[in-house]
Design a protein around this motif. Structure first.
Motif, short mmCIF file in Angstrom:
data_model
loop_
_atom_site.label_atom_id
_atom_site.label_comp_id
_atom_site.label_asym_id
_atom_site.label_seq_id
_atom_site.Cartn_x
_atom_site.Cartn_y
_atom_site.Cartn_z
N GLN A 11 0.82 -1.20 0.00
CA GLN A 11 0.00 0.00 0.00
C GLN A 11 0.86 1.26 0.00
OE1 GLN A 11 -2.46 0.50 3.50
NE2 GLN A 11 -4.02 1.59 2.35
N ARG A 69 1.08 4.21 -2.95
CA ARG A 69 0.85 5.61 -2.56
C ARG A 69 2.05 6.48 -2.90
NH1 ARG A 69 -0.64 5.89 3.51
NH2 ARG A 69 -0.48 8.11 3.00
N ALA A 91 -7.05 6.19 -5.89
CA ALA A 91 -8.15 5.37 -5.37
C ALA A 91 -8.10 3.96 -5.94
CB ALA A 91 -9.48 6.04 -5.70
N GLU A 149 -5.37 2.34 -6.89
CA GLU A 149 -4.28 1.63 -6.20
C GLU A 149 -4.68 1.29 -4.77
OE1 GLU A 149 -1.22 0.55 -7.37
OE2 GLU A 149 -2.26 0.96 -9.25
N GLU A 150 -5.46 2.15 -4.15
CA GLU A 150 -5.91 1.87 -2.78
C GLU A 150 -6.81 0.64 -2.75
OE1 GLU A 150 -6.18 2.55 1.34
OE2 GLU A 150 -4.92 3.55 -0.16
N GLN A 151 -7.72 0.53 -3.72
CA GLN A 151 -8.59 -0.64 -3.78
C GLN A 151 -7.80 -1.91 -4.09
OE1 GLN A 151 -11.79 -0.87 -2.95
NE2 GLN A 151 -11.74 1.28 -2.39
N ARG A 160 -6.19 -2.96 -0.95
CA ARG A 160 -7.17 -3.61 -0.07
C ARG A 160 -7.44 -5.04 -0.54
NH1 ARG A 160 -12.25 0.23 1.20
NH2 ARG A 160 -12.64 -1.53 2.59
#
Length: 388
Positions: A88, A92, A361, A363-365, A368
């Motif tokens: 993560q 980021r 967003a 990359e964030e998903q 996750r």
């Protein structure tokens, strides 16, 4: 690593502890064995051994093995969690770096325009209002750039912590952001998580450990027989009225078996506590399974939605970069007024920034989904990646 090896070593010691087969020896001495003594005496040595017919040794070995399994899965779950955190922070960092690289030349050009506007205002070829507009635009871009740098510094600090790097070590990351479509299916993702998530295997191992403890407590509630052997020497003396005394002395060997009577409710407190612990472990495992199922469903659904948005944002910002250079040249040549230039510039810059935001967003998903399934990003990309 040293703490992990030490914990595993202690757990394996539990698995290797044997049931104590130490025999018990007792000595009985009564009276005096002196030849000139006319009193009775008894000397006896008894050797006893308890036999593990209740299965305590086997139960303890199972308990030790279950403890080792829990320790191994605990470290596996922690390593998987650290890997997800690094993944993560890595994504980021790349998104923040892209945003900083986008905004840096824009803020430099805004600075130059602001400087030229100040000079033109002093020469009275530009109004004070227009100069203030250009100053506000330059400051806004400067703030956006600083915000991107802040995100970059935070992500870099998280990466150094996760990778155990020193603050002065070089950190050079390849920009390998994957903007391809991932065809995430919730059912297949959940099946993958059930095979690879250490959190699930840790919960299952904890349930097995609780069951092993319950089995041990149940074994301790039973009784074991004890077999003994003895050897002794004894003298018996009898006084006769007026005729002196007679005595008899001899050596004897004996064997005996002792079986304790079963007592109702023996070790009931220990069995009750172990049974409650087992029920708690089963409930904890069910809760972890529901939590993983929810994490996978949320990550997969969120990824599918944000990919749709990314597709739209990509189409909207496809020509934003060349168009921005065109309007900057047109304004500097005096072909468009300031208000039109600022309006178009704001729109085109925001289109590019919005694309990077939705990429963040995305990359964030994906991060996750990596955490939810326990599978590295590269493996997920090979499994689901592809053009739509």
């Amino acid at each position: 690593m040293e703490r992990r090896s030490a914990a595993r070593g202690e757990a394996r010691k539990l698995a290797g502890l044997p049931y104590l087969h130490n025999p018990e020896i007792s000595v009985e001495i009564e009276g005096t064995p002196a030849p000139w003594s006319g009193t009775d005496f008894t000397r006896r040595i008894v050797l006893e051994q308890e036999f593990d017919l209740r299965g305590e040794r086997r139960a303890r070995i199972q308990l030790g093995n279950a403890t080792t399994a829990v320790v191994d899965r605990e470290f596996g779950a922690r390593a998987q969690e650290i890997s997800a955190e690094v993944d993560q922070a890595y994504s980021r960092h790349l998104v923040a770096r892209r945003k900083a690289l986008l905004l840096e030349p824009l803020r430099e050009r805004a600075r130059n325009l602001r400087s030229k506007a100040e000079s033109a205002r002093r020469r009275e070829t530009l109004t004070g209002f227009d100069a203030r507009l250009l100053r506000s635009e330059a400051l806004s871009l400067e703030a956006d750039w600083l915000d991107a740098r802040r995100e970059l510094d935070i992500a870099e600090a998280e990466l150094r912590t996760g990778l155990a790097l020193s603050p002065d070590s070089a950190l050079s990351l390849q920009d390998d952001l994957d903007e391809r479509w991932w065809g995430c299916d919730i059912d297949s993702a959940l099946a993958l998580a059930r095979r690879t998530r250490w959190t699930l295997t840790r919960a299952a191992a904890a349930e097995s450990l609780a069951l092993a403890r319950l089995t041990l407590e149940q074994r301790l509630g039973r009784v074991n027989p004890t077999l003994g052997a003895s050897i002794g020497r004894e003298r018996l003396a009898l006084e006769l009225d007026g005729a002196g005394s007679i005595s008899d002395e001899g050596t004897f060997v004996g064997v005996h078996l002792r079986v304790p009577l079963p007592i109702f409710g023996q070790n009931s407190a220990g069995m009750g506590e172990a049974r409650l612990e087992f029920q708690r472990a089963m409930a904890e495992r069910a809760a972890v399974e529901r939590e993983v199922q929810q994490e996978v469903a949320v990550a997969c659904a969120g990824l599918n939605r944000v990919q749709e948005e990314h597709k739209l944002r990509s189409e909207a910002a496809e020509s934003a970069g060349p168009d921005l250079r065109l309007i900057e040249a047109a304004y500097e040549d005096g072909r468009i007024p300031l208000d039109e230039y600022l309006t178009l510039r704001e729109r085109l810059v925001r289109q590019q920034v919005a694309l990077l935001d939705v990429l963040g967003a995305l990359e964030e998903q994906r991060a996750r989904l990596v955490r939810a399934t326990g599978v590295p990003r590269a493996d997920l990309a090979r499994r689901w990646g592809g053009e739509r």
